[in-house]
Structures are given as C-alpha cells and as structure tokens.
Design a protein around this motif. Structure first.
Motif, PDB file in Angstrom:
ATOM      1  N   SER A  57       0.902  -1.204  -0.185  1.00  0.00           N
ATOM      2  CA  SER A  57       0.061   0.010   0.011  1.00  0.00           C
ATOM      3  C   SER A  57       0.961   1.157  -0.063  1.00  0.00           C
ATOM      4  CB  SER A  57      -0.823  -0.096   1.136  1.00  0.00           C
ATOM      5  OG  SER A  57      -1.770  -1.100   1.217  1.00  0.00           O
ATOM      6  N   ALA A  58       1.893   1.300   0.896  1.00  0.00           N
ATOM      7  CA  ALA A  58       2.934   2.411   0.845  1.00  0.00           C
ATOM      8  C   ALA A  58       3.675   2.673  -0.311  1.00  0.00           C
ATOM      9  CB  ALA A  58       3.915   2.203   1.928  1.00  0.00           C
ATOM     10  N   TRP A  59       3.850   1.497  -1.163  1.00  0.00           N
ATOM     11  CA  TRP A  59       4.688   1.804  -2.458  1.00  0.00           C
ATOM     12  C   TRP A  59       3.752   1.928  -3.401  1.00  0.00           C
ATOM     13  CZ3 TRP A  59       8.017   3.443  -5.300  1.00  0.00           C
ATOM     14  CH2 TRP A  59       8.166   2.859  -6.602  1.00  0.00           C
ATOM     15  N   ALA A  60       2.488   1.704  -3.691  1.00  0.00           N
ATOM     16  CA  ALA A  60       1.595   2.097  -4.313  1.00  0.00           C
ATOM     17  C   ALA A  60       1.298   3.631  -4.537  1.00  0.00           C
ATOM     18  CB  ALA A  60       0.227   1.199  -4.015  1.00  0.00           C
ATOM     19  N   ARG A  61       1.379   4.085  -3.233  1.00  0.00           N
ATOM     20  CA  ARG A  61       0.889   5.593  -3.010  1.00  0.00           C
ATOM     21  C   ARG A  61       2.424   6.227  -3.185  1.00  0.00           C
ATOM     22  NH1 ARG A  61       0.232   9.687  -4.030  1.00  0.00           N
ATOM     23  NH2 ARG A  61      -0.597  11.366  -2.544  1.00  0.00           N
ATOM     24  N   GLY A  62       3.747   5.590  -3.034  1.00  0.00           N
ATOM     25  CA  GLY A  62       4.734   6.128  -3.425  1.00  0.00           C
ATOM     26  C   GLY A  62       4.896   6.324  -5.092  1.00  0.00           C
ATOM     27  N   LEU A  63       4.528   5.397  -5.701  1.00  0.00           N
ATOM     28  CA  LEU A  63       4.541   5.143  -6.990  1.00  0.00           C
ATOM     29  C   LEU A  63       3.791   6.259  -7.785  1.00  0.00           C
ATOM     30  CD1 LEU A  63       5.604   4.108  -9.595  1.00  0.00           C
ATOM     31  CD2 LEU A  63       3.938   2.120  -9.552  1.00  0.00           C
ATOM     32  N   GLN A  64       2.556   6.420  -7.326  1.00  0.00           N
ATOM     33  CA  GLN A  64       1.874   7.512  -7.611  1.00  0.00           C
ATOM     34  C   GLN A  64       2.356   8.974  -7.512  1.00  0.00           C
ATOM     35  OE1 GLN A  64      -1.061   6.832  -9.311  1.00  0.00           O
ATOM     36  NE2 GLN A  64      -0.861   9.045  -9.804  1.00  0.00           N
ATOM     37  N   THR A  65       3.166   9.211  -6.531  1.00  0.00           N
ATOM     38  CA  THR A  65       3.993  10.340  -6.132  1.00  0.00           C
ATOM     39  C   THR A  65       4.996  10.560  -7.325  1.00  0.00           C
ATOM     40  OG1 THR A  65       3.550  10.145  -3.654  1.00  0.00           O
ATOM     41  CG2 THR A  65       5.480  11.460  -4.571  1.00  0.00           C
ATOM     42  N   VAL A  66       5.697   9.558  -7.672  1.00  0.00           N
ATOM     43  CA  VAL A  66       6.604   9.513  -8.670  1.00  0.00           C
ATOM     44  C   VAL A  66       5.909   9.955 -10.086  1.00  0.00           C
ATOM     45  CG1 VAL A  66       8.249   8.201  -9.889  1.00  0.00           C
ATOM     46  CG2 VAL A  66       8.251   7.896  -7.730  1.00  0.00           C
TER      47      VAL A  66
END
Length: 238
Positions: free
Chosen positions: A148-157
């Motif tokens: 979940s954290a990485w999915a949100r981080g990828l959206q930030t990228v």
C-alpha cells in the motif's frame, strides 16, 4: 528423535511446501521489478517560436528532490533559470517494500530447507509450526502495509514527473507565452508490476497462513476436541 538432514521432496507436492515455492518466486519478482529502475522523461519548453528540452532522470530509490531538472544558471527562453530539482521523495516506501521482499525471499528459502530436510523434526515439535505460523502471519501483514505504501509512493513519482507536476515545479512554465509539456515518458511498466506482485504476495502469504496453522497444535487440539465423542444418553426406563 533423529534430527539429522533427510532429503524428502514430498512436502513440495503438498500445499504447505508448494505455496512456499510460490512465495519464494513472487518475492524475487517483487523486488526485482523495482530495484535498480532508471527512467527519463523529456520536458519540452515552447516559447517565442523556439523549443527547448529538459531531461528529468529518476532512479531507484526515487529521491526526486535530489534529481536536477535544470542545472544552475541555465538560460531558457532568453531567461536565466536557477537550479531546479524535481519534487517528492518516495525512497522510504520503496525501500521498505524491497526490504520486506528480500526478507520474505530469505525466509521462504530457509523454510523450504526445513521442509525438505527436517520435516520429521518440524512435525514432531510444537515450536517449529507455531513459529512458522506467526512469521507467516506477520509477513502477510507486512506485505499489506508495504504494498500500500509503495503504491502511494509510485503515484507520487508519476505525479511529480507528469506534465502538470513539472509545470508546477518549474517557475518558467508559468510565464506568459511559455508552454511546457512532457513529450517523452519513461516506461513505468515494471514499477506497476512490482505493486501487483506486492499485493499478490499478500494473498499468497495470507492463504499460506491457513496451511501452516493446520500444522500447529492449536489446530490439532481443536480437531481432537471436535472429534471427542460425548456421553451416550442414559437408557430410557422400561
């Protein structure tokens, strides 16, 4: 009880061992699809009939605020532009994701060694199955959190390297007569796949918790309690 190594491939044919093989493979695919990533977006700046290009390079672990979009004192559209960095930092989420994946890979490999060589010890003790069950449940939870954290981080990228993100980052794009547009996008397919593998690992580890639970004494005690016959009813008086 003998505790020596005995090679036995039969656990791999059972759900307990087969799912561990799947966990080992999907953990490798999870961190392999995002670790070492390198991408580049090209931002075109249109002004006064001319076209300038800027290159935004971003790599794992995606500390975007360390990546230069414009080098210091560069002239664009007859204007002096100061050094400008991309916005955002997704390093904590992706490093957490990779750490969980690597630990899951190592634990799956260790568990497979135990299953294939020491299953006679594993099933004759209470500690082994219980420890295995607790760690399997913990990893299922960790996969939920890190994916979940990485999915949100990828959206930030994605947001930071999009046209809208770069326009808001580069002050020049807000000037009259200047238009900015990302004309070349880096492929983030492997990053999207890494998120998919993260949630796939969640499903696999959560499902495997049931098969590991069946090896524990908690399950055996519950089954024995259910199978214990009750008292026979007293015969009716004649």
């Amino acid at each position: 009880m003998q505790t020596g190594f005995r090679l036995n491939l039969s656990p791999v044919k059972e759900p307990l061992g087969f799912v561990k093989v799947l966990e080992w493979i999907t953990a490798v695919l999870a961190f392999g699809t995002c670790g070492g990533f390198s991408g580049r977006n090209v931002l075109s700046v249109f002004c006064d009939g001319s076209n300038e290009t800027l290159t935004a390079t971003f790599t794992y672990p995606f500390r975007l605020n360390h990546e230069l979009l414009v080098e210091q004192n560069r002239t664009l559209c007859n204007r002096s532009v100061s050094a400008t960095h991309l916005v955002g930092d997704s390093s904590s989420s992706v490093e957490f994701f990779v750490a969980v994946a690597v630990l899951a890979f190592l634990y799956s490999m260790l568990a497979l060694i135990v299953y294939l060589g020491y299953m006679h010890v594993y099933r004759d003790s209470d500690f082994g199955p219980m420890f295995d069950f607790v760690l399997t449940a913990v990893f299922a939870f960790l996969w939920l959190v890190c994916s979940s954290a990485w999915a949100r981080g990828l959206q930030t990228v994605k947001d930071a390297t999009s046209t809208a993100g770069m326009e808001s980052t580069l002050a020049l794009c807000k000037d009259r007569g200047v238009r900015c547009e990302v004309t070349e996008f880096a492929s983030m397919r492997s990053l999207n796949i890494s998120v998919v593998f993260g949630f796939l690992n969640l499903i696999i580890w959560a499902g495997n918790a049931w098969f590991v639970y069946k090896e524990t004494r908690w399950h055996s005690q519950k089954v024995n309690a259910q199978q214990t016959p009750g008292r026979a009813p007293a015969p009716a008086p004649i």
